[in-house]
Write an enzyme that holds these catalytic residues in place. Structure first.
Site, short mmCIF file in Angstrom:
data_model
loop_
_atom_site.label_atom_id
_atom_site.label_comp_id
_atom_site.label_asym_id
_atom_site.label_seq_id
_atom_site.Cartn_x
_atom_site.Cartn_y
_atom_site.Cartn_z
N ASP A 82 -10.32 49.89 -33.52
CA ASP A 82 -10.13 49.55 -32.08
C ASP A 82 -8.74 49.05 -31.55
OD1 ASP A 82 -10.59 47.09 -32.95
OD2 ASP A 82 -11.90 46.31 -31.42
N GLU A 83 -7.72 49.08 -32.44
CA GLU A 83 -6.57 48.48 -31.96
C GLU A 83 -5.42 49.31 -32.75
OE1 GLU A 83 -5.27 44.70 -33.25
OE2 GLU A 83 -6.99 44.55 -34.38
N ASP A 131 -5.25 47.28 -27.33
CA ASP A 131 -6.55 46.66 -27.94
C ASP A 131 -7.88 46.82 -27.02
OD1 ASP A 131 -8.22 44.93 -29.33
OD2 ASP A 131 -7.31 43.16 -28.74
#
Length: 411
Positions: free
Chosen positions: A110-111, A14
């Site tokens: 973003d993860e 993350d």
């Protein structure tokens, strides 16, 4: 959890304050300063999309109005979002993750999850530490990583230490680590679900883990059973690299420059949103079976309405017509702040079976000679030689296409 599940080693990577971190990597002068990325920077309704930890220390939060953030942090630096820059950084990030294993599942810009079960020698922290260091050294981007035997626990673990945290969460640690937390802190539970659970006395994750399954299913349906399993650390989902190809909706929304009741302005916004949805549907070669709209009023009250279509469509005019009709039916004539249009229940065009009815039969019959010719050409030369009204996809383009909330890799 069976033995094969307990032996798995799943990571949830993350990125920390991703948009703000990308801006800092691009411009080193922004480092260690209170920074926010916000939409509609020039407008009074600008909203904080993300912010640096220096800004968070001053009380600035995601979704906070820009004026309120500046009041809390007068020296706040505000940047407009640069999605091209963020997509490039995201692609570079996932490229690094795939150097360790092919089992990488992006879930947003973003993860993502990784299954490193087969590549661990002895120390389960060795690979997470290396990944975190490489992302920071090569891309100047910080991340937190959760290490666990399944996706749910890995996701919960990655949230436990930010920024730059690495947390291992084992099932045997649930009693001390997870169960004391408020149920609203559990991944998969939003504010409304937490309120429903509270109505039957479920306040903590422990309460959920030990709740009555019949009562839970009566309240939340099949999702209630799933949430109880998660609260007990049970999650058998595999890390699926192909999941980014699965999508069921494409949508867009916009905050108006000022609250308005002007129908001409409203219709123009709906038309632009419908066009945006149409363009993305066309690029992904899909049809919509349902049109969905959202209306947010000046007092922040939000309503959503949808309509199931008799036949799946990819027509820009039809998307707009249905969105406008939904709006006209459900608008209460109060000033509007935000509008959204979404195409739902998407199906691939080549697999969509149109159900002819008395109203569409005549139009379809007119196209019969052309469709017959197209079918003959496809039969002789293959499916990809011609697609009526659709720009063909390049054979060499293997970059993943993604959904409404996963379209960060291609726009």
């Amino acid at each position: 959890m069976d033995k094969s599940q307990s032996r798995r080693i799943i990571l949830h990577v993350d990125m920390n304050s991703f948009y703000a971190s990308v801006e800092m990597a691009f411009d080193p002068n922004l480092r260690n300063k209170p920074l926010a990325v916000a939409g509609n920077v020039e407008e009074r309704k600008g909203i904080i999309i993300t912010c640096s930890y220096e800004a968070r220390a001053k009380g600035v939060k995601t979704t906070m109005p820009l004026w309120q953030a500046k009041k809390l942090c007068p020296d706040l630096i505000v940047k407009k979002p640069n999605f091209d820059r963020y997509r490039k950084a995201s692609t570079a990030m996932f490229d690094i993750l795939r150097e360790f294993t092919d089992l990488v599942e992006p879930v947003s810009i973003d993860e993502g999850y990784m299954d490193i079960t087969g590549i661990i020698n002895h120390n389960p922290l060795e690979i997470p530490i290396t990944i975190q260091k490489r992302l920071l050294d090569e891309l100047l981007l910080p991340c937190s990583i959760g290490v666990a035997p399944n996706k749910f626990l890995a996701k919960m673990a990655s949230n436990m230490k930010k920024p730059l945290g690495i947390t291992i969460l084992r099932k045997r640690e649930l009693q001390d680590t997870l169960w004391p937390l408020p149920v609203a802190n559990m991944h998969g539970i939003g504010e409304k679900t937490a309120e429903k659970l509270s109505s039957i006395g479920i306040k903590t994750i422990y309460d959920l883990a030990h709740s009555d399954i019949v009562q839970l299913k009566g309240l939340l349906g099949i999702n209630g059973e799933r949430l109880k399993q998660r609260a007990n650390g049970i999650d058998n989902r595999e890390v699926n690299p192909d999941s980014i190809y699965d999508f069921k909706s494409i949508g867009n929304s916009t905050t108006l420059p000022k609250d308005t009741t002007n129908q001409l302005v409203i219709y123009e916004v709906l038309k632009k949103l419908s066009h945006s949805v149409f363009v993305r549907m066309k690029r992904k070669d899909v049809l919509a079976s349902k049109i969905f709209i959202s209306i947010r009023y000046g007092n922040l009250k939000t309503i959503t309405r949808s309509k199931k279509l008799a036949n799946p469509t990819q027509s820009e005019d039809e998307i707009y017509r249905q969105a406008k009709q939904l709006f006209d039916t459900h608008w209460d004539e109060e000033p509007i702040r935000l509008l959204g249009v979404t195409a739902q229940d998407l199906v691939e065009k080549k697999e969509a079976m149109k159900q002819l009815d008395i109203f569409s039969y005549e139009d379809d019959a007119k196209q019969e000679p052309l469709l017959s010719v197209i079918d003959k050409i496809k039969h002789k030369y293959g499916d990809k030689v011609i697609q009526k009204g659709i720009k063909g996809k390049l054979e060499g383009d293997q970059s993943p296409g993604t959904s409404f909330n996963k379209d960060f890799l291609r726009e």
